[in-house]
Design a protein around this motif. Structure first.
Motif, PDB file in Angstrom:
ATOM      1  N   LEU A 113       0.828  -1.210   0.000  1.00 30.44           N
ATOM      2  CA  LEU A 113       0.000   0.000   0.000  1.00 30.44           C
ATOM      3  C   LEU A 113       0.863   1.262   0.000  1.00 30.44           C
ATOM      4  CD1 LEU A 113      -2.766  -1.137   2.512  1.00 30.44           C
ATOM      5  CD2 LEU A 113      -3.095  -0.658   0.087  1.00 30.44           C
ATOM      6  N   ALA A 118       0.334   5.281   0.402  1.00 33.24           N
ATOM      7  CA  ALA A 118      -0.580   5.209   1.543  1.00 33.24           C
ATOM      8  C   ALA A 118       0.005   5.849   2.802  1.00 33.24           C
ATOM      9  CB  ALA A 118      -0.952   3.755   1.833  1.00 33.24           C
ATOM     10  N   LYS A 133      -7.260   2.378   3.645  1.00 31.28           N
ATOM     11  CA  LYS A 133      -6.370   2.428   2.482  1.00 31.28           C
ATOM     12  C   LYS A 133      -6.662   1.275   1.521  1.00 31.28           C
ATOM     13  CE  LYS A 133      -4.034   6.061   3.778  1.00 31.28           C
ATOM     14  NZ  LYS A 133      -4.156   7.345   3.033  1.00 31.28           N
TER      15      LYS A 133
END
Length: 302
Positions: A113, A118, A133
């Motif tokens: 991520l 993120a 996320k």
């Protein structure tokens, strides 16, 4: 007769085109990660191997230890033990995780991520922040359902890209774009010439900075919280050359302050000394921090 032959020829050509196109589309899925590779996908492999019971140091470097762990995992799962992680190995290696999960598989997810900007701490705890996320990523990729659960389809989508339009990957930024991102994150920058001209070594420029590098800097700021982060070097001329260099958008220099130094040395693995004597620390994401005395030279490989 000629008309019949034309029809047959057209059908054959269409079939041949289909046969040629299908493998290319399939190849866009699971990546192949192999010995010598570095970066976020390697770190993900290492965390997943640990989650599967094959303890592996998560240093982002696909070296002999990782090859050995991959081969062990492949043998245990009836796969060809070639040491490379590709389309046959990934589906057996990934672990389905969701809110409330903990451990190395969650760390692997968080590394992925963060590849897309993120800015998550790689702490192995799947809480509400990680779930948000995941849902955002699923929605951006048109996955269904958008449920915050990371199964094979979401893993494949994460691994098949390098960030793209969501902010990661190999795309580059202008100075203004990167400066706006840093300003929003509370990251400062200075230069001896008080300028941003990339061709002037007295300036600090972000022209040509990789989006993934900018995202990495923002993630670092989020990780250190109230610690002041000040960039002293970007893509401007005057730095050492190389593939993973300042000029190619992989590196940023940060002013050496006590709170940043404490974060790096307290959380990342000391992985040796560079040829010029700089101590090296490697983060779970694969990013490398070199202590150059007056500043930290950071290579963002994720």
């Amino acid at each position: 007769m000629r008309r019949a032959m034309s029809v047959i020829t057209a059908v054959f050509a269409a079939l041949l085109a289909t046969l040629l196109v299908v493998p290319a589309a399939q190849a866009a899925g699971w990546p192949v990660v192999d010995s010598g590779d570095k970066g976020a996908d390697v770190t993900t492999v290492q965390h997943l191997l640990t989650a599967r019971g094959f303890s592996t140091t998560a240093d982002g470097d696909f070296g002999p230890g990782t090859v050995s762990s991959v081969r062990g995992f492949q043998s245990a799962n009836g796969l060809s033990a070639d040491g490379a992680v590709g389309p046959a190995t990934w589906p057996k290696l990934v672990v389905t995780v969701s809110n409330g999960s903990n451990g190395s598989a969650v760390k692997a997810l968080q590394v992925q991520l963060d590849k897309y900007g993120a800015g998550l701490a790689v702490d192995g705890a799947f809480g509400s922040g990680t779930e948000a996320k995941v849902r955002s990523f699923q929605q951006s990729k048109g996955l269904s359902p958008v449920d915050g659960i990371v199964g094979p389809a979401t893993w494949e989508a994460l691994l098949s890209g390098s960030g793209g339009s969501t902010g990661g990957g190999s795309g580059t930024l202008t100075h203004a774009q990167a400066a706006a991102q840093f300003n929003a994150a509370g990251i400062g920058w200075v230069s001896s010439g008080n300028c941003s001209d990339r061709t002037n070594s007295s300036c600090t420029s972000f022209d040509g900075l990789r989006a993934a590098t900018a995202n990495g800097a923002v993630a670092l700021k989020q990780a250190v919280g109230g610690c002041t982060l000040t960039i002293t070097g970007g893509t401007e001329t005057g730095h050492a050359s190389g593939t993973y260099s300042h000029a190619n958008g992989y590196k940023l220099d940060f002013q050496r302050v006590a709170c940043l130094t404490s974060h790096i040395t307290g959380n990342f693995t000391h992985t040796g000394t560079r040829g010029d004597g700089a101590a090296l620390y490697t983060a779970p994401s694969g990013n490398v921090y070199a202590d150059e005395g007056s500043h930290w030279d950071v290579t963002f490989l994720g």
